[in-house]
Design a protein around this motif. Structure first.
Motif, PDB file in Angstrom:
ATOM      1  N   HIS A  41       0.391  11.960  -9.372  1.00  0.00           N
ATOM      2  CA  HIS A  41      -0.540  13.139  -9.384  1.00  0.00           C
ATOM      3  C   HIS A  41       0.430  14.431  -9.035  1.00  0.00           C
ATOM      4  O   HIS A  41       0.164  15.604  -9.716  1.00  0.00           O
ATOM      5  CB  HIS A  41      -1.592  13.032  -8.267  1.00  0.00           C
ATOM      6  CG  HIS A  41      -2.518  11.947  -8.845  1.00  0.00           C
ATOM      7  ND1 HIS A  41      -3.371  11.950  -9.707  1.00  0.00           N
ATOM      8  CD2 HIS A  41      -2.760  10.867  -8.239  1.00  0.00           C
ATOM      9  CE1 HIS A  41      -4.139  10.978  -9.783  1.00  0.00           C
ATOM     10  NE2 HIS A  41      -3.663   9.944  -8.955  1.00  0.00           N
ATOM     11  N   MET A  80      -6.947  13.365  -5.479  1.00  0.00           N
ATOM     12  CA  MET A  80      -6.047  12.122  -5.013  1.00  0.00           C
ATOM     13  C   MET A  80      -4.749  12.417  -4.597  1.00  0.00           C
ATOM     14  O   MET A  80      -4.048  11.627  -4.073  1.00  0.00           O
ATOM     15  CB  MET A  80      -5.950  11.247  -6.499  1.00  0.00           C
ATOM     16  CG  MET A  80      -7.087  10.561  -7.109  1.00  0.00           C
ATOM     17  SD  MET A  80      -8.302   9.658  -5.675  1.00  0.00           S
ATOM     18  CE  MET A  80      -6.781   8.558  -5.337  1.00  0.00           C
ATOM     19  N   ALA A 120      -7.951   3.781   1.683  1.00  0.00           N
ATOM     20  CA  ALA A 120      -7.244   3.140   0.718  1.00  0.00           C
ATOM     21  C   ALA A 120      -8.258   2.520  -0.358  1.00  0.00           C
ATOM     22  O   ALA A 120      -7.974   2.780  -1.599  1.00  0.00           O
ATOM     23  CB  ALA A 120      -6.060   2.343   1.088  1.00  0.00           C
ATOM     24  N   ASP A 158     -10.278   6.235  -7.992  1.00  0.00           N
ATOM     25  CA  ASP A 158      -9.293   6.554  -9.010  1.00  0.00           C
ATOM     26  C   ASP A 158      -9.165   5.546 -10.279  1.00  0.00           C
ATOM     27  O   ASP A 158      -9.367   6.138 -11.319  1.00  0.00           O
ATOM     28  CB  ASP A 158      -7.759   6.598  -8.196  1.00  0.00           C
ATOM     29  CG  ASP A 158      -6.745   7.013  -9.239  1.00  0.00           C
ATOM     30  OD1 ASP A 158      -7.037   7.875 -10.129  1.00  0.00           O
ATOM     31  OD2 ASP A 158      -5.528   6.821  -8.947  1.00  0.00           O
ATOM     32  N   GLY A 161       1.371   6.703  -6.472  1.00  0.00           N
ATOM     33  CA  GLY A 161       0.426   7.351  -7.194  1.00  0.00           C
ATOM     34  C   GLY A 161       0.252   9.067  -6.769  1.00  0.00           C
ATOM     35  O   GLY A 161       0.074   9.892  -7.416  1.00  0.00           O
ATOM     36  N   PHE A 162       0.887   9.082  -5.460  1.00  0.00           N
ATOM     37  CA  PHE A 162       1.043  10.953  -5.242  1.00  0.00           C
ATOM     38  C   PHE A 162       2.304  11.401  -5.947  1.00  0.00           C
ATOM     39  O   PHE A 162       1.773  12.312  -6.591  1.00  0.00           O
ATOM     40  CB  PHE A 162       1.691  10.839  -3.772  1.00  0.00           C
ATOM     41  CG  PHE A 162       1.942  11.993  -2.975  1.00  0.00           C
ATOM     42  CD1 PHE A 162       1.126  13.088  -2.636  1.00  0.00           C
ATOM     43  CD2 PHE A 162       3.297  12.405  -3.067  1.00  0.00           C
ATOM     44  CE1 PHE A 162       1.309  14.293  -2.227  1.00  0.00           C
ATOM     45  CE2 PHE A 162       3.800  13.681  -2.711  1.00  0.00           C
ATOM     46  CZ  PHE A 162       2.807  14.626  -2.398  1.00  0.00           C
ATOM     47  N   MET A 188      -8.895   4.112  -4.307  1.00  0.00           N
ATOM     48  CA  MET A 188      -8.608   3.274  -5.183  1.00  0.00           C
ATOM     49  C   MET A 188      -9.706   3.025  -6.259  1.00  0.00           C
ATOM     50  O   MET A 188      -9.805   3.292  -7.456  1.00  0.00           O
ATOM     51  CB  MET A 188      -7.677   1.881  -4.945  1.00  0.00           C
ATOM     52  CG  MET A 188      -6.444   2.215  -4.695  1.00  0.00           C
ATOM     53  SD  MET A 188      -5.507   3.115  -6.071  1.00  0.00           S
ATOM     54  CE  MET A 188      -5.653   2.384  -7.459  1.00  0.00           C
ATOM     55  N   PHE A 203       0.618   3.977  -3.146  1.00  0.00           N
ATOM     56  CA  PHE A 203       0.164   5.136  -2.927  1.00  0.00           C
ATOM     57  C   PHE A 203       1.146   6.263  -3.059  1.00  0.00           C
ATOM     58  O   PHE A 203       0.840   7.286  -3.296  1.00  0.00           O
ATOM     59  CB  PHE A 203      -0.766   5.066  -1.740  1.00  0.00           C
ATOM     60  CG  PHE A 203      -2.207   4.701  -1.636  1.00  0.00           C
ATOM     61  CD1 PHE A 203      -3.036   5.164  -2.338  1.00  0.00           C
ATOM     62  CD2 PHE A 203      -2.328   3.248  -1.344  1.00  0.00           C
ATOM     63  CE1 PHE A 203      -4.534   4.466  -2.384  1.00  0.00           C
ATOM     64  CE2 PHE A 203      -3.588   2.711  -1.432  1.00  0.00           C
ATOM     65  CZ  PHE A 203      -4.641   3.383  -1.884  1.00  0.00           C
ATOM     66  N   ASP A 208      -4.096   9.938  -1.754  1.00  0.00           N
ATOM     67  CA  ASP A 208      -2.542   9.120  -1.734  1.00  0.00           C
ATOM     68  C   ASP A 208      -1.914   9.556  -0.568  1.00  0.00           C
ATOM     69  O   ASP A 208      -1.405   8.812   0.345  1.00  0.00           O
ATOM     70  CB  ASP A 208      -1.898   9.425  -3.286  1.00  0.00           C
ATOM     71  CG  ASP A 208      -2.723   8.841  -4.024  1.00  0.00           C
ATOM     72  OD1 ASP A 208      -3.714   7.881  -4.150  1.00  0.00           O
ATOM     73  OD2 ASP A 208      -2.499   9.049  -5.366  1.00  0.00           O
ATOM     74  N   TYR A 233       0.775  -1.161   0.038  1.00  0.00           N
ATOM     75  CA  TYR A 233      -0.109  -0.067   0.031  1.00  0.00           C
ATOM     76  C   TYR A 233       0.868   1.235  -0.039  1.00  0.00           C
ATOM     77  O   TYR A 233       0.731   2.303  -0.631  1.00  0.00           O
ATOM     78  CB  TYR A 233      -0.776   0.065   1.329  1.00  0.00           C
ATOM     79  CG  TYR A 233      -2.147  -0.632   1.316  1.00  0.00           C
ATOM     80  CD1 TYR A 233      -2.423  -1.994   0.556  1.00  0.00           C
ATOM     81  CD2 TYR A 233      -3.084  -0.252   1.768  1.00  0.00           C
ATOM     82  CE1 TYR A 233      -3.580  -2.742   0.625  1.00  0.00           C
ATOM     83  CE2 TYR A 233      -4.659  -0.901   1.961  1.00  0.00           C
ATOM     84  CZ  TYR A 233      -4.495  -2.109   1.346  1.00  0.00           C
ATOM     85  OH  TYR A 233      -5.743  -2.935   1.313  1.00  0.00           O
TER      86      TYR A 233
END
Length: 149
Positions: free
Chosen positions: A33, A59, A81, A88, A29-30, A85, A26, A63, A22
């Motif tokens: 973005h 997000m 989370a 997203d 993902g952070f 997800m 994430f 995230d 995770y």
């Protein structure tokens, strides 16, 4: 050795691996973005509907919050989370579905829709067990910290 709240030491090995997945997912993902915002500004997702643009920018916060909550082993981490997800991945599928219908093989690449989908499935499948594991250990951690105080 008594570990403070938020430590992963008393989690089962499988839960620690899931939590680490995770955090990595994430955090990526952070960064993704943040990079989009940095390079494209507020209109980085300009071709998408306004609500989707807002979601993709939000997000960035979700995230980062998921990373912090999972690192702290907070019971709020897995539900956040899973919700993040689901939102997203759904938004990405919504915006890319027409092109994917025309060119499906274009999406079999190690970035974009495929890893978002795979990570989303991983999070959705593991969120409830991870939540149950973290929540089950929480009373013991709270009691141990009260005894130390």
């Amino acid at each position: 050795m008594v570990r403070g709240p938020g430590m992963w030491g008393d989690l089962p090995r499988r839960a620690r691996w899931v939590a680490a997945g995770y955090v990595v997912g994430f955090a990526e993902g952070f960064c993704s973005h943040a990079y989009s915002l940095w390079t494209g500004g507020i209109h980085a997702y300009g071709r998408d509907p306004v609500l989707i643009q807002v979601l993709f920018h939000a997000m960035l916060v979700f995230d980062a919050l998921a990373v912090v909550l999972i690192i702290r082993a907070s019971p709020a981490g897995p539900p956040l989370a899973a919700a993040a997800m689901l939102a997203d991945a759904s938004a990405n599928w919504w915006t890319q579905a027409p092109d994917m219908a025309r060119h499906p093989l274009r999406y079999l690449v190690p970035f974009g829709l495929l890893p978002i989908t795979l990570f989303g499935v991983f999070v959705l499948v593991t969120a409830i067990p991870l939540y149950q594991t973290i929540a089950a250990r929480r009373p013991a951690a709270d009691q141990a910290s009260r005894q130390l105080a």
